[in-house]
Design a protein around this motif. Structure first.
Motif, PDB file in Angstrom:
ATOM      1  N   PHE A 162       0.830  -1.208   0.000  1.00 36.00           N
ATOM      2  CA  PHE A 162       0.000   0.000   0.000  1.00 36.00           C
ATOM      3  C   PHE A 162       0.867   1.262   0.000  1.00 36.00           C
ATOM      4  CE2 PHE A 162      -3.510  -2.735   0.463  1.00 36.00           C
ATOM      5  CZ  PHE A 162      -4.676  -1.996   0.303  1.00 36.00           C
ATOM      6  N   ARG A 163       1.979   1.233   0.719  1.00 36.59           N
ATOM      7  CA  ARG A 163       2.868   2.389   0.719  1.00 36.59           C
ATOM      8  C   ARG A 163       3.476   2.611  -0.663  1.00 36.59           C
ATOM      9  NH1 ARG A 163       5.696   1.085   4.801  1.00 36.59           N
ATOM     10  NH2 ARG A 163       7.416   0.054   3.709  1.00 36.59           N
ATOM     11  N   ALA A 164       3.896   1.537  -1.306  1.00 33.30           N
ATOM     12  CA  ALA A 164       4.505   1.655  -2.636  1.00 33.30           C
ATOM     13  C   ALA A 164       3.524   2.181  -3.676  1.00 33.30           C
ATOM     14  CB  ALA A 164       5.048   0.303  -3.080  1.00 33.30           C
ATOM     15  N   ASN A 165       2.241   1.929  -3.447  1.00 32.01           N
ATOM     16  CA  ASN A 165       1.220   2.367  -4.410  1.00 32.01           C
ATOM     17  C   ASN A 165       0.444   3.588  -3.929  1.00 32.01           C
ATOM     18  OD1 ASN A 165       1.043   0.302  -6.771  1.00 32.01           O
ATOM     19  ND2 ASN A 165       1.298  -0.969  -4.941  1.00 32.01           N
ATOM     20  N   ASN A 166       0.994   4.271  -2.902  1.00 34.21           N
ATOM     21  CA  ASN A 166       0.397   5.519  -2.388  1.00 34.21           C
ATOM     22  C   ASN A 166      -1.070   5.350  -2.026  1.00 34.21           C
ATOM     23  OD1 ASN A 166       2.795   7.172  -2.730  1.00 34.21           O
ATOM     24  ND2 ASN A 166       2.402   7.074  -4.937  1.00 34.21           N
ATOM     25  N   MET A 167      -1.360   4.235  -1.366  1.00 30.30           N
ATOM     26  CA  MET A 167      -2.727   3.983  -0.927  1.00 30.30           C
ATOM     27  C   MET A 167      -2.749   3.858   0.592  1.00 30.30           C
ATOM     28  SD  MET A 167      -4.228   1.268  -3.759  1.00 30.30           S
ATOM     29  CE  MET A 167      -3.268  -0.113  -3.116  1.00 30.30           C
ATOM     30  N   SER A 168      -3.920   4.057   1.160  1.00 33.44           N
ATOM     31  CA  SER A 168      -4.094   3.888   2.601  1.00 33.44           C
ATOM     32  C   SER A 168      -5.053   2.730   2.851  1.00 33.44           C
ATOM     33  CB  SER A 168      -4.657   5.163   3.233  1.00 33.44           C
ATOM     34  OG  SER A 168      -5.961   5.432   2.734  1.00 33.44           O
ATOM     35  N   TYR A 169      -4.999   2.201   4.051  1.00 32.22           N
ATOM     36  CA  TYR A 169      -5.922   1.132   4.436  1.00 32.22           C
ATOM     37  C   TYR A 169      -6.099   1.154   5.941  1.00 32.22           C
ATOM     38  CZ  TYR A 169      -1.861  -1.553   6.036  1.00 32.22           C
ATOM     39  OH  TYR A 169      -0.732  -1.968   6.697  1.00 32.22           O
ATOM     40  N   GLU A 170      -7.154   0.515   6.390  1.00 37.39           N
ATOM     41  CA  GLU A 170      -7.406   0.391   7.820  1.00 37.39           C
ATOM     42  C   GLU A 170      -7.305  -1.081   8.192  1.00 37.39           C
ATOM     43  OE1 GLU A 170     -11.008   0.966  11.081  1.00 37.39           O
ATOM     44  OE2 GLU A 170     -11.099   2.058   9.177  1.00 37.39           O
ATOM     45  N   PRO A 171      -6.297  -1.478   8.971  1.00 39.27           N
ATOM     46  CA  PRO A 171      -6.151  -2.891   9.315  1.00 39.27           C
ATOM     47  C   PRO A 171      -7.200  -3.342  10.325  1.00 39.27           C
ATOM     48  CG  PRO A 171      -4.507  -1.592  10.469  1.00 39.27           C
ATOM     49  CD  PRO A 171      -5.235  -0.645   9.557  1.00 39.27           C
ATOM     50  N   VAL A 172      -7.676  -4.563  10.148  1.00 38.23           N
ATOM     51  CA  VAL A 172      -8.547  -5.214  11.125  1.00 38.23           C
ATOM     52  C   VAL A 172      -7.775  -6.437  11.621  1.00 38.23           C
ATOM     53  CG1 VAL A 172     -10.769  -6.327  11.548  1.00 38.23           C
ATOM     54  CG2 VAL A 172     -10.619  -4.411   9.923  1.00 38.23           C
ATOM     55  N   PRO A 173      -7.069  -6.316  12.745  1.00 35.47           N
ATOM     56  CA  PRO A 173      -6.197  -7.412  13.202  1.00 35.47           C
ATOM     57  C   PRO A 173      -7.000  -8.628  13.639  1.00 35.47           C
ATOM     58  CG  PRO A 173      -5.701  -5.324  14.307  1.00 35.47           C
ATOM     59  CD  PRO A 173      -7.017  -5.158  13.642  1.00 35.47           C
ATOM     60  N   ILE A 174      -6.539  -9.810  13.235  1.00 32.36           N
ATOM     61  CA  ILE A 174      -7.164 -11.062  13.646  1.00 32.36           C
ATOM     62  C   ILE A 174      -6.055 -12.050  13.997  1.00 32.36           C
ATOM     63  CG2 ILE A 174      -9.401 -10.820  12.498  1.00 32.36           C
ATOM     64  CD1 ILE A 174      -6.736 -12.849  10.813  1.00 32.36           C
ATOM     65  N   GLU A 175      -6.422 -13.062  14.775  1.00 32.29           N
ATOM     66  CA  GLU A 175      -5.442 -14.034  15.255  1.00 32.29           C
ATOM     67  C   GLU A 175      -5.450 -15.319  14.434  1.00 32.29           C
ATOM     68  OE1 GLU A 175      -3.157 -14.503  17.867  1.00 32.29           O
ATOM     69  OE2 GLU A 175      -3.124 -12.339  18.062  1.00 32.29           O
ATOM     70  N   THR A 176      -6.638 -15.771  14.035  1.00 33.74           N
ATOM     71  CA  THR A 176      -6.766 -17.063  13.368  1.00 33.74           C
ATOM     72  C   THR A 176      -7.518 -16.913  12.058  1.00 33.74           C
ATOM     73  OG1 THR A 176      -8.883 -17.640  14.382  1.00 33.74           O
ATOM     74  CG2 THR A 176      -6.885 -18.184  15.622  1.00 33.74           C
ATOM     75  N   ASN A 177      -7.403 -17.939  11.212  1.00 38.02           N
ATOM     76  CA  ASN A 177      -8.132 -17.918   9.946  1.00 38.02           C
ATOM     77  C   ASN A 177      -9.635 -17.951  10.182  1.00 38.02           C
ATOM     78  OD1 ASN A 177      -7.930 -18.167   6.895  1.00 38.02           O
ATOM     79  ND2 ASN A 177      -9.199 -19.945   7.368  1.00 38.02           N
ATOM     80  N   ALA A 178     -10.071 -18.688  11.199  1.00 36.00           N
ATOM     81  CA  ALA A 178     -11.502 -18.752  11.509  1.00 36.00           C
ATOM     82  C   ALA A 178     -12.036 -17.376  11.885  1.00 36.00           C
ATOM     83  CB  ALA A 178     -11.747 -19.745  12.637  1.00 36.00           C
ATOM     84  N   GLU A 179     -11.247 -16.626  12.658  1.00 35.63           N
ATOM     85  CA  GLU A 179     -11.651 -15.273  13.039  1.00 35.63           C
ATOM     86  C   GLU A 179     -11.686 -14.363  11.816  1.00 35.63           C
ATOM     87  OE1 GLU A 179     -10.209 -11.561  15.901  1.00 35.63           O
ATOM     88  OE2 GLU A 179      -9.095 -13.452  15.926  1.00 35.63           O
ATOM     89  N   ALA A 180     -10.707 -14.503  10.939  1.00 43.13           N
ATOM     90  CA  ALA A 180     -10.676 -13.700   9.722  1.00 43.13           C
ATOM     91  C   ALA A 180     -11.902 -13.981   8.862  1.00 43.13           C
ATOM     92  CB  ALA A 180      -9.410 -14.004   8.923  1.00 43.13           C
ATOM     93  N   GLN A 181     -12.240 -15.248   8.716  1.00 46.04           N
ATOM     94  CA  GLN A 181     -13.410 -15.621   7.926  1.00 46.04           C
ATOM     95  C   GLN A 181     -14.677 -15.014   8.510  1.00 46.04           C
ATOM     96  OE1 GLN A 181     -13.672 -19.790   6.904  1.00 46.04           O
ATOM     97  NE2 GLN A 181     -15.890 -19.792   7.146  1.00 46.04           N
ATOM     98  N   GLN A 182     -14.806 -15.102   9.826  1.00 47.78           N
ATOM     99  CA  GLN A 182     -15.991 -14.560  10.498  1.00 47.78           C
ATOM    100  C   GLN A 182     -16.097 -13.053  10.303  1.00 47.78           C
ATOM    101  OE1 GLN A 182     -15.847 -14.833  14.784  1.00 47.78           O
ATOM    102  NE2 GLN A 182     -18.063 -14.897  14.967  1.00 47.78           N
ATOM    103  N   GLN A 183     -14.997 -12.352  10.496  1.00 48.34           N
ATOM    104  CA  GLN A 183     -14.991 -10.899  10.359  1.00 48.34           C
ATOM    105  C   GLN A 183     -15.258 -10.469   8.921  1.00 48.34           C
ATOM    106  OE1 GLN A 183     -15.317  -9.547  13.230  1.00 48.34           O
ATOM    107  NE2 GLN A 183     -13.351  -8.641  13.793  1.00 48.34           N
ATOM    108  N   TYR A 184     -14.642 -11.176   7.986  1.00 50.14           N
ATOM    109  CA  TYR A 184     -14.814 -10.853   6.566  1.00 50.14           C
ATOM    110  C   TYR A 184     -16.264 -11.053   6.138  1.00 50.14           C
ATOM    111  CZ  TYR A 184     -14.502 -11.563   1.485  1.00 50.14           C
ATOM    112  OH  TYR A 184     -14.706 -11.510   0.133  1.00 50.14           O
TER     113      TYR A 184
END
Length: 338
Positions: A162-184
């Motif tokens: 994102f820095r190389a492409n001059n873009m911004s983002y907001e991270p949503v930190p997760i611990e496990t793939n199951a948590e990522a799937q649920q949040q997504y």
């Protein structure tokens, strides 16, 4: 110090070092069980089935090592680890090896003092989005919220991209793939980013996988493979050459179906050495000469394992790509067994 005393000290140090290096193999043999660190659950790679039995592409490597060392591919305790806990579990001795879609990097090898024993999957980081988001490229993700597993190379690659492409983002930190799937799926993030293989595995579990797309950009090199602790060369050799045995078996046409027939003898000296018919390769790291035969028979050769767990005929649907044999345009290449 006189020469004889110095020589005696060096010999003693050498024996001490040898004993330390042999510790893990001896521990596994004495315990009668291999302790293998895996993910907390990633379809196709490492996850318990309906009966609680661990299955998957990474799991198969653990079972092959157990078969080689202990003669039983089921003699494995699987320890689920997150991106944050996997390295402490290995360094503390809680696990004997880690087979958890982990990227081989300089700092993990040198600074964290781990030995990667080869690559079992050549991967790269990608992005998954819902079709409803209406984007077709990662270059269109400026300002997006991104689900990202902490303590991973993915987290660092995302920031770089994102820095190389001059873009911004907001991270949503997760611990496990199951948590990522649920949040997504709950809409807490617009994008899920991880290794492309992991995205395909995650999408395969969705009720509507066709409504989620993997964007075309691959933004990193992610050579994934098993690893062990530094300073235990004999054990790293066992894990490394077990993986190479699976790879070589595919190249030489040794399968779970024909291995017993080939083990009676062939005209190919390399196959004969691999299957213990010629030479004494097993004795070189204190195993018997059938170690590789057992490893291959446990779940088949590399290609059989790939096809059964994550290949195009499975819900994961991964093509071989870079993970094809070197004779087929891929990167898989096992050193000679001689």
């Amino acid at each position: 110090m006189n020469k004889s005393v110095m020589f005696g000290a060096l010999v003693a140090a050498g024996f001490g070092a040898g004993a330390a290096q042999a510790a893990t193999l001896d521990d596994v043999k004495a315990r009668g069980e291999l302790s293998c660190g895996v993910s907390t659950g990633l379809a196709g790679f490492s996850a318990p089935d309906a009966n609680g039995v661990w299955q998957g592409f990474d799991v198969a490597v653990c079972r092959a090592v157990a078969a080689a060392v202990l003669g039983d591919p089921m003699a494995v305790t699987f320890v689920p680890t997150t991106g944050q806990t996997r390295f402490s579990a290995l360094s503390s001795g809680e696990i004997d090896m880690l087979a958890r879609n982990t990227t081989w990097t300089f700092s993990r090898d040198v600074d964290l003092k781990f030995t990667f024993t080869g690559v079992n999957y050549y991967d790269g980081q990608g992005f998954m989005v819902s079709r409803d988001l209406g984007v077709s490229s990662a270059r269109e993700l400026d300002g997006a919220t991104v689900c990202i597993q902490t303590g991973t190379t993915t987290e660092l690659n995302l920031a770089d991209y994102f820095r190389a492409n001059n873009m911004s983002y907001e991270p949503v930190p997760i611990e496990t793939n199951a948590e990522a799937q649920q949040q997504y799926l709950a809409g807490a993030c617009d994008v899920y980013t991880t290794d492309a293989s992991g995205l395909a595995a995650t999408r395969a579990t969705f009720a509507d996988p066709e409504n989620h797309i993997l964007l075309p950009e691959i933004i990193s090199k992610e050579p994934l493979g098993p690893l062990v602790r530094h300073g235990d060369d004999e054990w790293s050799d066992v894990v490394m050459w077990t993986l190479f045995a699976l790879i070589a078996a595919e190249e030489y046409g040794i399968t779970s179906q024909n291995i017993d027939e080939l083990a009676r003898g062939t005209d190919n000296p390399e196959i004969n050495r691999l299957l213990g018919l010629e030479g004494e390769l097993g004795a070189m790291f204190r195993l018997d000469n059938d170690w590789a035969k057992r490893a291959i028979a446990a779940g088949g050769n590399y290609g059989e394992i790939f096809s059964a767990t994550i290949g195009e005929a499975t819900p994961i649907g991964l093509a071989r790509g870079l993970n094809a044999q070197w004779t087929q345009g891929g990167l898989l290449y096992a050193p000679p067994f001689r």
